[in-house]
Design a protein around this motif. Structure first.
Motif, PDB file in Angstrom:
ATOM      1  N   GLY A 183      -6.195   7.034  12.505  1.00 54.43           N
ATOM      2  CA  GLY A 183      -7.247   7.037  13.513  1.00 54.43           C
ATOM      3  C   GLY A 183      -8.653   6.920  12.954  1.00 54.43           C
ATOM      4  N   VAL A 184      -8.768   6.399  11.732  1.00 53.99           N
ATOM      5  CA  VAL A 184     -10.078   6.197  11.102  1.00 53.99           C
ATOM      6  C   VAL A 184     -10.682   4.918  11.677  1.00 53.99           C
ATOM      7  CG1 VAL A 184     -11.252   5.714   8.916  1.00 53.99           C
ATOM      8  CG2 VAL A 184      -9.422   7.413   8.990  1.00 53.99           C
ATOM      9  N   ASP A 185     -11.912   5.015  12.171  1.00 53.99           N
ATOM     10  CA  ASP A 185     -12.557   3.873  12.837  1.00 53.99           C
ATOM     11  C   ASP A 185     -13.166   2.858  11.882  1.00 53.99           C
ATOM     12  OD1 ASP A 185     -12.114   4.822  15.547  1.00 53.99           O
ATOM     13  OD2 ASP A 185     -13.585   6.377  15.073  1.00 53.99           O
ATOM     14  N   ASP A 186     -13.556   3.303  10.687  1.00 57.36           N
ATOM     15  CA  ASP A 186     -14.206   2.395   9.748  1.00 57.36           C
ATOM     16  C   ASP A 186     -13.980   2.879   8.328  1.00 57.36           C
ATOM     17  OD1 ASP A 186     -15.718   0.261   8.812  1.00 57.36           O
ATOM     18  OD2 ASP A 186     -17.653   1.124   9.328  1.00 57.36           O
ATOM     19  N   VAL A 187     -13.953   1.925   7.408  1.00 59.97           N
ATOM     20  CA  VAL A 187     -13.886   2.221   5.976  1.00 59.97           C
ATOM     21  C   VAL A 187     -15.078   1.540   5.341  1.00 59.97           C
ATOM     22  CG1 VAL A 187     -12.600   1.885   3.822  1.00 59.97           C
ATOM     23  CG2 VAL A 187     -11.368   2.423   5.931  1.00 59.97           C
TER      24      VAL A 187
ATOM     25  N   VAL B   2     -12.763   9.724  -1.683  1.00 58.67           N
ATOM     26  CA  VAL B   2     -12.997   9.240  -0.326  1.00 58.67           C
ATOM     27  C   VAL B   2     -13.376  10.448   0.523  1.00 58.67           C
ATOM     28  CG1 VAL B   2     -11.978   8.160   1.720  1.00 58.67           C
ATOM     29  CG2 VAL B   2     -11.321   7.364  -0.569  1.00 58.67           C
ATOM     30  N   GLU B   3     -14.442  10.302   1.279  1.00 61.48           N
ATOM     31  CA  GLU B   3     -14.857  11.357   2.194  1.00 61.48           C
ATOM     32  C   GLU B   3     -14.711  10.846   3.619  1.00 61.48           C
ATOM     33  OE1 GLU B   3     -18.553  13.345   1.516  1.00 61.48           O
ATOM     34  OE2 GLU B   3     -18.285  13.318  -0.666  1.00 61.48           O
TER      35      GLU B   3
ATOM     36  N   ARG C 232     -18.021   8.115  15.499  1.00 66.28           N
ATOM     37  CA  ARG C 232     -16.812   7.451  15.025  1.00 66.28           C
ATOM     38  C   ARG C 232     -16.377   8.061  13.700  1.00 66.28           C
ATOM     39  NH1 ARG C 232     -16.927   1.529  14.492  1.00 66.28           N
ATOM     40  NH2 ARG C 232     -18.365   2.045  12.841  1.00 66.28           N
ATOM     41  N   THR C 233     -15.065   8.099  13.471  1.00 70.26           N
ATOM     42  CA  THR C 233     -14.519   8.605  12.212  1.00 70.26           C
ATOM     43  C   THR C 233     -14.651   7.521  11.150  1.00 70.26           C
ATOM     44  OG1 THR C 233     -12.951   9.961  13.429  1.00 70.26           O
ATOM     45  CG2 THR C 233     -12.488   9.593  11.098  1.00 70.26           C
ATOM     46  N   VAL C 234     -15.305   7.885  10.042  1.00 72.03           N
ATOM     47  CA  VAL C 234     -15.594   6.920   8.985  1.00 72.03           C
ATOM     48  C   VAL C 234     -15.105   7.468   7.644  1.00 72.03           C
ATOM     49  CG1 VAL C 234     -17.429   5.677   7.769  1.00 72.03           C
ATOM     50  CG2 VAL C 234     -17.619   6.084  10.226  1.00 72.03           C
ATOM     51  N   ALA C 235     -14.451   6.611   6.876  1.00 71.63           N
ATOM     52  CA  ALA C 235     -14.058   6.938   5.505  1.00 71.63           C
ATOM     53  C   ALA C 235     -15.015   6.209   4.570  1.00 71.63           C
ATOM     54  CB  ALA C 235     -12.630   6.489   5.241  1.00 71.63           C
ATOM     55  N   VAL C 236     -15.657   6.959   3.687  1.00 71.07           N
ATOM     56  CA  VAL C 236     -16.571   6.365   2.716  1.00 71.07           C
ATOM     57  C   VAL C 236     -15.943   6.524   1.336  1.00 71.07           C
ATOM     58  CG1 VAL C 236     -18.879   6.417   1.713  1.00 71.07           C
ATOM     59  CG2 VAL C 236     -18.566   6.930   4.155  1.00 71.07           C
ATOM     60  N   ALA C 237     -15.646   5.383   0.707  1.00 69.44           N
ATOM     61  CA  ALA C 237     -14.968   5.377  -0.590  1.00 69.44           C
ATOM     62  C   ALA C 237     -15.983   5.203  -1.708  1.00 69.44           C
ATOM     63  CB  ALA C 237     -13.943   4.250  -0.633  1.00 69.44           C
ATOM     64  N   ASP C 238     -15.933   6.100  -2.690  1.00 66.45           N
ATOM     65  CA  ASP C 238     -16.759   6.006  -3.888  1.00 66.45           C
ATOM     66  C   ASP C 238     -15.974   5.178  -4.906  1.00 66.45           C
ATOM     67  OD1 ASP C 238     -18.543   6.359  -5.980  1.00 66.45           O
ATOM     68  OD2 ASP C 238     -17.962   8.452  -6.362  1.00 66.45           O
ATOM     69  N   VAL C 239     -16.404   3.929  -5.080  1.00 69.38           N
ATOM     70  CA  VAL C 239     -15.690   2.972  -5.911  1.00 69.38           C
ATOM     71  C   VAL C 239     -16.489   2.675  -7.169  1.00 69.38           C
ATOM     72  CG1 VAL C 239     -14.806   0.593  -5.972  1.00 69.38           C
ATOM     73  CG2 VAL C 239     -14.583   1.946  -3.900  1.00 69.38           C
TER      74      VAL C 239
ATOM     75  N   VAL D  78       0.867  -1.183   0.000  1.00 69.58           N
ATOM     76  CA  VAL D  78       0.000   0.000   0.000  1.00 69.58           C
ATOM     77  C   VAL D  78       0.901   1.229   0.000  1.00 69.58           C
ATOM     78  CG1 VAL D  78      -1.726   1.308   1.306  1.00 69.58           C
ATOM     79  CG2 VAL D  78      -1.835  -1.192   1.259  1.00 69.58           C
ATOM     80  N   ALA D  79       0.632   2.143  -0.922  1.00 72.36           N
ATOM     81  CA  ALA D  79       1.396   3.387  -0.974  1.00 72.36           C
ATOM     82  C   ALA D  79       0.953   4.307   0.157  1.00 72.36           C
ATOM     83  CB  ALA D  79       1.197   4.077  -2.319  1.00 72.36           C
ATOM     84  N   ASP D  80       1.903   4.831   0.889  1.00 66.44           N
ATOM     85  CA  ASP D  80       1.609   5.770   1.965  1.00 66.44           C
ATOM     86  C   ASP D  80       1.082   7.069   1.359  1.00 66.44           C
ATOM     87  OD1 ASP D  80       1.420   6.734   4.531  1.00 66.44           O
ATOM     88  OD2 ASP D  80       3.579   6.884   4.874  1.00 66.44           O
ATOM     89  N   ALA D  81       0.466   7.888   2.185  1.00 70.68           N
ATOM     90  CA  ALA D  81      -0.054   9.183   1.748  1.00 70.68           C
ATOM     91  C   ALA D  81      -0.097  10.113   2.944  1.00 70.68           C
ATOM     92  CB  ALA D  81      -1.442   9.027   1.137  1.00 70.68           C
ATOM     93  N   GLU D  82      -0.097  11.402   2.676  1.00 68.61           N
ATOM     94  CA  GLU D  82      -0.157  12.384   3.753  1.00 68.61           C
ATOM     95  C   GLU D  82      -1.577  12.590   4.257  1.00 68.61           C
ATOM     96  OE1 GLU D  82       1.964  16.022   3.108  1.00 68.61           O
ATOM     97  OE2 GLU D  82       3.617  14.974   2.115  1.00 68.61           O
ATOM     98  N   ARG D  83      -2.556  12.394   3.396  1.00 65.93           N
ATOM     99  CA  ARG D  83      -3.962  12.596   3.769  1.00 65.93           C
ATOM    100  C   ARG D  83      -4.672  11.258   3.911  1.00 65.93           C
ATOM    101  NH1 ARG D  83      -6.589  15.359  -0.780  1.00 65.93           N
ATOM    102  NH2 ARG D  83      -8.304  14.735   0.512  1.00 65.93           N
ATOM    103  N   ALA D  84      -5.557  11.169   4.875  1.00 64.40           N
ATOM    104  CA  ALA D  84      -6.315   9.935   5.118  1.00 64.40           C
ATOM    105  C   ALA D  84      -7.114   9.525   3.887  1.00 64.40           C
ATOM    106  CB  ALA D  84      -7.240  10.109   6.320  1.00 64.40           C
ATOM    107  N   GLU D  85      -7.692  10.489   3.189  1.00 62.29           N
ATOM    108  CA  GLU D  85      -8.506  10.178   2.008  1.00 62.29           C
ATOM    109  C   GLU D  85      -7.669   9.469   0.945  1.00 62.29           C
ATOM    110  OE1 GLU D  85     -10.268  13.919   3.893  1.00 62.29           O
ATOM    111  OE2 GLU D  85      -8.260  13.152   3.490  1.00 62.29           O
ATOM    112  N   ASP D  86      -6.481   9.984   0.705  1.00 58.72           N
ATOM    113  CA  ASP D  86      -5.598   9.379  -0.299  1.00 58.72           C
ATOM    114  C   ASP D  86      -5.094   8.013   0.163  1.00 58.72           C
ATOM    115  OD1 ASP D  86      -5.874  11.672  -1.891  1.00 58.72           O
ATOM    116  OD2 ASP D  86      -4.171  12.650  -0.897  1.00 58.72           O
TER     117      ASP D  86
END
Length: 142
Positions: free
Chosen positions: A135-139, A91-92, A100-107, A69-77
């Motif tokens: 520190g994202v709780d869910d994807v 990704v939002e 809880r902090t949640v990342a929602v990916a538009d795939v 997995v390529a690292d990134a500076e932003r959680a979305e990336d």
């Protein structure tokens, strides 16, 4: 966010760095033995190797599956990178009703299966790494 590595994970990182010259920032050994490596984005090609030879050679040598997995500076990336090779349009990051902090990916709908992975392995790996690094709780896949 601090990451704690076991001696075993440090040895796997040293091995990948030695074999490829890539800068490896993290390693997680999953319950099934698969290795998840977070690699500096500019070093992904080195970690993979020509025609995938470096990563395939390590998989054979260690008798383990490896996911890079390529690292990134932003959680979305970072979440988008963790779901690759699925086409992620965006990704939002937000909070759910429980705070809880949640990342929602538009795939891309055609890549939904690739993002989730067999038995949910890929999205679980994305959850684990996103929690560990940002520190994202869910994807979630949208």
């Amino acid at each position: 966010m601090g990451i704690t590595l076991s001696d075993r994970e440090r040895r796997f990182i040293a091995l990948l760095e030695e074999e490829s010259g890539a800068r490896v920032r993290d390693c997680v050994v999953e319950d099934d033995g698969r290795l998840l490596f977070v690699v500096a984005p500019d070093d992904m090609a080195a970690a993979i190797g020509p025609d995938g030879r470096t990563v395939r050679g390590l998989e054979e040598r260690l008798d383990r599956e490896i996911r890079l997995v390529a690292d990134a500076e932003r959680a979305e990336d970072f979440v988008a990178n963790a779901l690759a090779p699925a086409a992620v349009y965006g990704v939002e990051i937000g909070e759910d009703e429980e705070g809880r902090t949640v990342a929602v990916a538009d795939v891309d709908p055609e890549d939904r299966g690739a993002a989730i992975g067999a038995g949910g392995r890929n999205v679980e790996a994305a959850r684990l790494l996103a929690a560990r690094h940002f520190g994202v709780d869910d994807v979630r896949i949208d």
